[in-house]
Design a protein around this motif. Structure first.
Motif: not given
Lengths: 150, 86
Positions: A19, A23, A41, A67-70, A72-74, A96, A98
């Motif tokens: 991550w 980022t 965002v 979108e940013i889900v720490p 998990k998803k960018l 994404q 996992q």
């Protein structure tokens, strides 16, 4: 021809580390491109690389964080053009992550490809076209690899 | 593919398909709006020609990015492995 470019990659490292490399601007630069990314965002940023005249590309990808889900998803938008702010290619990049026992599975999608003058691109495509396009692409690749200095 | 060699009228094109002329017309319109076909009125007929630029450039980008990401991910892998040996 795929509407979406997909890559899946496994890294034998913790999701937190991967991550970071996706980022943090300085870390991103080490493997991707020079950039002024910030994980906020709505933040507008750019990737900078060499121009590719044959693709109408001035060397700057204009992006916005979507979108940013720490861990998990960018996702960010990814646009480019021939210069002076003109945009001829519009797309979206989605990462994404996992976490697994042994490391991190990374799913990359680069999609939503549209050119300004043909945003309906995929609506009009049929299988017959796709086969031809693949052929054209091969030819273009061969031609470009032969004389590229971009 | 019919248009790759020649320009044809909508009627000529329709003769090649099992679809009705209005249906063919509709498909032509989509391709025209998408920038892939140009339409020219000559006399009472509309002639359609394939515009190749839009296709080629987008396809070139797709191939480019496919390779681009494959090599960048490889680079990231090398970087991570060097930095954090298991």
């Amino acid at each position: 021809m795929a509407k979406v470019i997909k890559h899946q990659f496994f890294f034998p490292h913790p999701v937190e580390t991967v991550w970071q490399y996706l980022t943090e601007s300085e870390l991103m630069e080490q493997w991707l491109m020079k950039n002024n990314f910030q994980p906020i965002v709505g933040f507008d940023f750019q990737f900078r690389t060499g121009p590719i005249p044959s693709l109408d590309f001035d060397g700057i990808f204009y992006c916005k964080v979507l979108e940013i889900v720490p861990f998990k998803k960018l996702s960010y938008s990814w646009k480019s053009g021939p210069g002076e702010g003109e945009i001829t290619l519009d797309s979206v990049v989605v990462w994404q992550l996992q976490s697994t026992d042994k490391g991190t599975e990374v799913f990359l999608e680069h999609k939503g490809f549209a050119k300004k003058e043909n945003l309906n691109f995929y609506n009009g495509l049929t299988q017959g076209w796709i086969e031809k396009l693949n052929k054209i692409a091969d030819l273009l690749n061969a031609a470009e690899n032969g004389n590229t200095n971009a | 593919m019919l248009l790759s060699e020649d320009s044809l009228t909508i009627n000529n094109l329709a003769d090649n398909f099992q679809m009705s002329r209005p249906a063919v017309s509709k498909h032509i319109k989509i391709l025209h709006n998408a920038g892939f076909i140009s339409i020219e009125d000559i006399g009472r007929e509309r002639y359609c020609t394939l515009k190749k630029d839009g296709f080629q450039e987008l396809q070139a980008w797709l191939s480019y990015f496919d390779q681009f990401w494959a090599s960048k991910l490889k680079k990231l892998e090398t970087l991570l492995n060097k930095k954090l040996p298991n």
